[in-house]
Design a protein around this motif. Structure first.
Motif, PDB file in Angstrom:
ATOM      1  N   GLY A   1       0.799  -1.225   0.000  1.00  0.00           N
ATOM      2  CA  GLY A   1       0.000   0.000   0.000  1.00  0.00           C
ATOM      3  C   GLY A   1       0.827   1.267   0.000  1.00  0.00           C
ATOM      4  O   GLY A   1       0.348   2.325   0.421  1.00  0.00           O
ATOM      5  N   ALA A   2       2.059   1.209  -0.499  1.00  0.00           N
ATOM      6  CA  ALA A   2       2.987   2.343  -0.402  1.00  0.00           C
ATOM      7  C   ALA A   2       2.422   3.636  -0.986  1.00  0.00           C
ATOM      8  O   ALA A   2       2.492   4.695  -0.360  1.00  0.00           O
ATOM      9  N   LEU A   3       1.861   3.571  -2.180  1.00  0.00           N
ATOM     10  CA  LEU A   3       1.359   4.796  -2.805  1.00  0.00           C
ATOM     11  C   LEU A   3       0.166   5.356  -2.046  1.00  0.00           C
ATOM     12  O   LEU A   3       0.034   6.577  -1.883  1.00  0.00           O
ATOM     13  N   GLU A   4      -0.706   4.485  -1.584  1.00  0.00           N
ATOM     14  CA  GLU A   4      -1.856   4.932  -0.786  1.00  0.00           C
ATOM     15  C   GLU A   4      -1.367   5.633   0.479  1.00  0.00           C
ATOM     16  O   GLU A   4      -1.864   6.702   0.856  1.00  0.00           O
ATOM     17  N   HIS A   5      -0.381   5.023   1.150  1.00  0.00           N
ATOM     18  CA  HIS A   5       0.191   5.648   2.342  1.00  0.00           C
ATOM     19  C   HIS A   5       0.756   7.026   2.005  1.00  0.00           C
ATOM     20  O   HIS A   5       0.506   8.013   2.703  1.00  0.00           O
ATOM     21  N   ALA A   6       1.556   7.070   0.930  1.00  0.00           N
ATOM     22  CA  ALA A   6       2.246   8.308   0.582  1.00  0.00           C
ATOM     23  C   ALA A   6       1.259   9.432   0.274  1.00  0.00           C
ATOM     24  O   ALA A   6       1.422  10.566   0.745  1.00  0.00           O
ATOM     25  N   ARG A   7       0.237   9.130  -0.501  1.00  0.00           N
ATOM     26  CA  ARG A   7      -0.746  10.159  -0.846  1.00  0.00           C
ATOM     27  C   ARG A   7      -1.487  10.635   0.396  1.00  0.00           C
ATOM     28  O   ARG A   7      -1.737  11.844   0.561  1.00  0.00           O
ATOM     29  N   ALA A   8      -1.835   9.704   1.279  1.00  0.00           N
ATOM     30  CA  ALA A   8      -2.566  10.062   2.491  1.00  0.00           C
ATOM     31  C   ALA A   8      -1.709  10.911   3.429  1.00  0.00           C
ATOM     32  O   ALA A   8      -2.190  11.881   4.031  1.00  0.00           O
ATOM     33  N   VAL A   9      -0.429  10.544   3.551  1.00  0.00           N
ATOM     34  CA  VAL A   9       0.471  11.311   4.412  1.00  0.00           C
ATOM     35  C   VAL A   9       0.657  12.720   3.858  1.00  0.00           C
ATOM     36  O   VAL A   9       0.568  13.714   4.596  1.00  0.00           O
ATOM     37  N   ARG A  10       0.902  12.829   2.556  1.00  0.00           N
ATOM     38  CA  ARG A  10       1.085  14.156   1.953  1.00  0.00           C
ATOM     39  C   ARG A  10      -0.165  15.008   2.151  1.00  0.00           C
ATOM     40  O   ARG A  10      -0.071  16.193   2.526  1.00  0.00           O
ATOM     41  N   HIS A  11      -1.335  14.439   1.899  1.00  0.00           N
ATOM     42  CA  HIS A  11      -2.585  15.179   2.061  1.00  0.00           C
ATOM     43  C   HIS A  11      -2.758  15.651   3.507  1.00  0.00           C
ATOM     44  O   HIS A  11      -3.129  16.822   3.751  1.00  0.00           O
ATOM     45  N   ALA A  12      -2.496  14.764   4.458  1.00  0.00           N
ATOM     46  CA  ALA A  12      -2.666  15.104   5.870  1.00  0.00           C
ATOM     47  C   ALA A  12      -1.716  16.224   6.281  1.00  0.00           C
ATOM     48  O   ALA A  12      -2.103  17.173   6.988  1.00  0.00           O
ATOM     49  N   LEU A  13      -0.460  16.142   5.851  1.00  0.00           N
ATOM     50  CA  LEU A  13       0.523  17.170   6.219  1.00  0.00           C
ATOM     51  C   LEU A  13       0.215  18.499   5.544  1.00  0.00           C
ATOM     52  O   LEU A  13       0.274  19.561   6.185  1.00  0.00           O
ATOM     53  N   LYS A  14      -0.132  18.469   4.261  1.00  0.00           N
ATOM     54  CA  LYS A  14      -0.409  19.711   3.539  1.00  0.00           C
ATOM     55  C   LYS A  14      -1.674  20.390   4.082  1.00  0.00           C
ATOM     56  O   LYS A  14      -1.724  21.618   4.172  1.00  0.00           O
ATOM     57  N   SER A  15      -2.655  19.594   4.446  1.00  0.00           N
ATOM     58  CA  SER A  15      -3.903  20.178   4.954  1.00  0.00           C
ATOM     59  C   SER A  15      -3.697  20.894   6.280  1.00  0.00           C
ATOM     60  O   SER A  15      -4.488  21.766   6.656  1.00  0.00           O
ATOM     61  N   ARG A  16      -2.630  20.554   6.981  1.00  0.00           N
ATOM     62  CA  ARG A  16      -2.295  21.197   8.263  1.00  0.00           C
ATOM     63  C   ARG A  16      -1.164  22.202   8.117  1.00  0.00           C
ATOM     64  O   ARG A  16      -0.623  22.694   9.102  1.00  0.00           O
ATOM     65  N   GLY A  17      -0.777  22.481   6.871  1.00  0.00           N
ATOM     66  CA  GLY A  17       0.277  23.465   6.623  1.00  0.00           C
ATOM     67  C   GLY A  17       1.650  23.018   7.053  1.00  0.00           C
ATOM     68  O   GLY A  17       2.521  23.843   7.355  1.00  0.00           O
ATOM     69  N   LEU A  18       1.871  21.687   7.023  1.00  0.00           N
ATOM     70  CA  LEU A  18       3.145  21.135   7.516  1.00  0.00           C
ATOM     71  C   LEU A  18       4.108  20.773   6.390  1.00  0.00           C
ATOM     72  O   LEU A  18       5.204  20.281   6.655  1.00  0.00           O
ATOM     73  N   MET A  19       3.719  21.018   5.149  1.00  0.00           N
ATOM     74  CA  MET A  19       4.653  20.831   4.022  1.00  0.00           C
ATOM     75  C   MET A  19       4.162  21.653   2.825  1.00  0.00           C
ATOM     76  O   MET A  19       3.063  22.187   2.855  1.00  0.00           O
TER      77      MET A  19
END
Length: 243
Positions: free
Chosen positions: A225-243
């Motif tokens: 599930g690497a790509l699913e993890h990566a997309r979810a992590v990026r979305h979560a961080l960006k939505s909180r202004g962390l990247m």
């Protein structure tokens, strides 16, 4: 206060979807033909990184492709240093042909784990890197012997944590043979990343909570599930202004 997070992935290993991952991450640690990779995969990963404005790093490990560099080898430190330098040189040659620069070094697999435990080994490898590649940063497991050795040598250090790996209470990665050592549930991966990014904390396998100053998070391309993890992590961080 939480600061911006870099997302890195181990690429050029001939597994997973490098091009898709390069649309998500901000740094790419590219295998240099030791544990995995060849000239073709290195060149493709470099070109993909350039196309997506992704920082490029060298990702050498034990020259042991049959075990994907995940078997601990008892070799003289000079031999290990020379293997690492040869792999960096191979990637650097291709990078130069493509007009790219190698910004950092990240050790792979068993070698990375051994260096995280052994400051003398880390010094042997990193001193060779500093001599041959001045200005190259070290991407190292936060609060490990790797980080201490790089700091002692005056090298730039990027402290790293893992999105999809579990930890022991002393802040080292749990051995892959232990139950729960690899996180395969996307929500668990995201939760681990957000706790680190927002609070500087990681929860070990036994429930111990320890502090971490890591600002780069690794997403393994070969985890289920690497790509699913990566997309979810990026979305979560960006939505909180962390990247």
């Amino acid at each position: 206060m939480a600061t911006l997070i870099d997302l890195n992935a181990d690429l050029g290993e001939g597994i997973g979807d490098d091009l898709a991952m390069l649309e998500i991450v901000t740094s790419a640690s590219i295998a240099c033909g030791g544990h995995a990779g060849d000239d073709r995969t290195m060149r493709a990963a470099i070109r993909g990184a350039l196309a997506n404005d992704v920082r490029i790093g060298a990702h050498p490990g034990f020259a042991d492709p049959d075990h994907f560099g995940r078997r601990r080898l008892d070799l003289p430190f000079a031999t290990i240093r020379d293997q690492v330098l040869a792999q960096i040189a191979r990637l650097a040659s291709i990078a130069a042909e493509e007009g790219a620069n190698i910004a950092y070094l990240k050790l792979h697999g068993a070698l990375a784990n051994m260096a995280a435990e052994d400051e003398e080994l880390s010094r042997a490898v990193f001193s060779g890197v500093a001599e041959n590649y001045p200005g190259m940063a070290i991407l190292a497991l936060a609060a490990s012997a790797q980080e201490r050795a790089a700091n002692a040598l005056g090298l730039a250090v990027i402290a790293e944590a893992y999105a999809d790996r579990a930890y022991t209470p002393d802040g080292l990665l749990a051995a892959r043979g232990l139950p729960g050592s690899v996180l395969e549930d996307t929500s668990a991966v995201v939760a681990q990343c957000l706790r680190l990014a927002e609070h500087g904390e990681i929860v070990a396998l036994d429930g111990t909570i320890f502090k971490s100053d890591a600002r780069s998070i690794c997403l393994h391309g070969d985890t289920t599930g690497a790509l699913e993890h990566a997309r979810a992590v990026r979305h979560a961080l960006k939505s909180r202004g962390l990247m």
